[in-house]
Design a protein around this motif. Structure first.
Motif, short mmCIF file in Angstrom:
data_model
loop_
_atom_site.label_atom_id
_atom_site.label_comp_id
_atom_site.label_asym_id
_atom_site.label_seq_id
_atom_site.Cartn_x
_atom_site.Cartn_y
_atom_site.Cartn_z
N VAL A 237 -17.46 3.68 1.60
CA VAL A 237 -16.23 3.98 0.86
C VAL A 237 -15.06 3.73 1.79
O VAL A 237 -15.06 4.19 2.93
N THR A 238 -14.06 2.99 1.31
CA THR A 238 -12.85 2.76 2.09
C THR A 238 -11.76 3.71 1.60
O THR A 238 -11.45 3.73 0.40
N LEU A 239 -11.21 4.47 2.52
CA LEU A 239 -10.18 5.44 2.19
C LEU A 239 -8.90 5.12 2.95
O LEU A 239 -8.95 4.56 4.04
N THR A 240 -7.76 5.47 2.36
CA THR A 240 -6.50 5.44 3.10
C THR A 240 -6.22 6.88 3.51
O THR A 240 -5.97 7.73 2.66
N VAL A 241 -6.35 7.14 4.80
CA VAL A 241 -6.25 8.50 5.29
C VAL A 241 -5.24 8.59 6.42
O VAL A 241 -5.02 7.62 7.15
N SER A 242 -4.64 9.75 6.56
CA SER A 242 -3.74 10.01 7.68
C SER A 242 -4.57 10.45 8.87
O SER A 242 -5.77 10.71 8.77
N ALA A 243 -3.94 10.56 10.02
CA ALA A 243 -4.63 11.03 11.22
C ALA A 243 -5.16 12.45 10.99
O ALA A 243 -6.27 12.79 11.40
N ARG A 244 -4.40 13.28 10.31
CA ARG A 244 -4.85 14.63 9.98
C ARG A 244 -6.03 14.58 9.02
O ARG A 244 -6.96 15.38 9.10
N GLY A 245 -6.03 13.61 8.09
CA GLY A 245 -7.15 13.44 7.17
C GLY A 245 -8.44 13.05 7.87
O GLY A 245 -9.53 13.49 7.51
N MET B 288 0.84 -1.17 0.00
CA MET B 288 0.00 0.00 0.00
C MET B 288 0.89 1.24 0.00
O MET B 288 1.81 1.37 0.80
N ALA B 289 0.61 2.14 -0.92
CA ALA B 289 1.36 3.38 -0.96
C ALA B 289 0.98 4.23 0.24
O ALA B 289 -0.20 4.35 0.58
N ARG B 290 1.95 4.80 0.89
CA ARG B 290 1.67 5.56 2.11
C ARG B 290 1.38 7.01 1.75
O ARG B 290 2.17 7.92 2.05
N VAL B 291 0.24 7.22 1.07
CA VAL B 291 -0.21 8.55 0.68
C VAL B 291 -1.64 8.73 1.15
O VAL B 291 -2.48 7.85 0.93
N CYS B 292 -1.92 9.85 1.79
CA CYS B 292 -3.27 10.14 2.27
C CYS B 292 -4.13 10.61 1.12
O CYS B 292 -3.74 11.49 0.35
N GLN B 293 -5.33 10.02 0.96
CA GLN B 293 -6.23 10.41 -0.12
C GLN B 293 -6.90 11.75 0.15
O GLN B 293 -7.37 12.39 -0.78
#
Length: 78
Positions: free
Chosen positions: A47-55, A1-6
């Motif tokens: 919807v499943t998102l890859t998000v950071s804590a800030r996201g 998984m790419a470690r980028v916040c959507q």
């Protein structure tokens, strides 16, 4: 998984680990990425998102509908 916040677009940062003798070695500062699923009323589905804590905080403030609409406008899909 790419470690980028959507949501925020945050990516890993790069730098150096500096030892006691001041020798530098490369290192990577990873973003706190979580896989999180949200119910989106406007789409009528989850919807499943890859998000950071800030996201996650951004979604809590602005609402999932506004954030998903912005992601669709930017990327074309969720």
């Amino acid at each position: 998984m790419a470690r980028v916040c959507q949501v925020t677009g945050a990516k890993p940062g790069f730098g150096h680990s500096i030892s006691h003798s001041h020798r530098r070695t490369n290192r990577r500062f990873d973003v706190n990425i979580q896989r999180k699923s949200y119910w989106v009323p406007s789409l009528g589905r989850k919807v499943t998102l890859t998000v950071s804590a800030r996201g996650i905080k951004t979604i809590d403030q602005r609402g999932i509908d506004a954030v998903v609409a912005e992601i669709i406008a930017r990327e074309g899909h969720v």
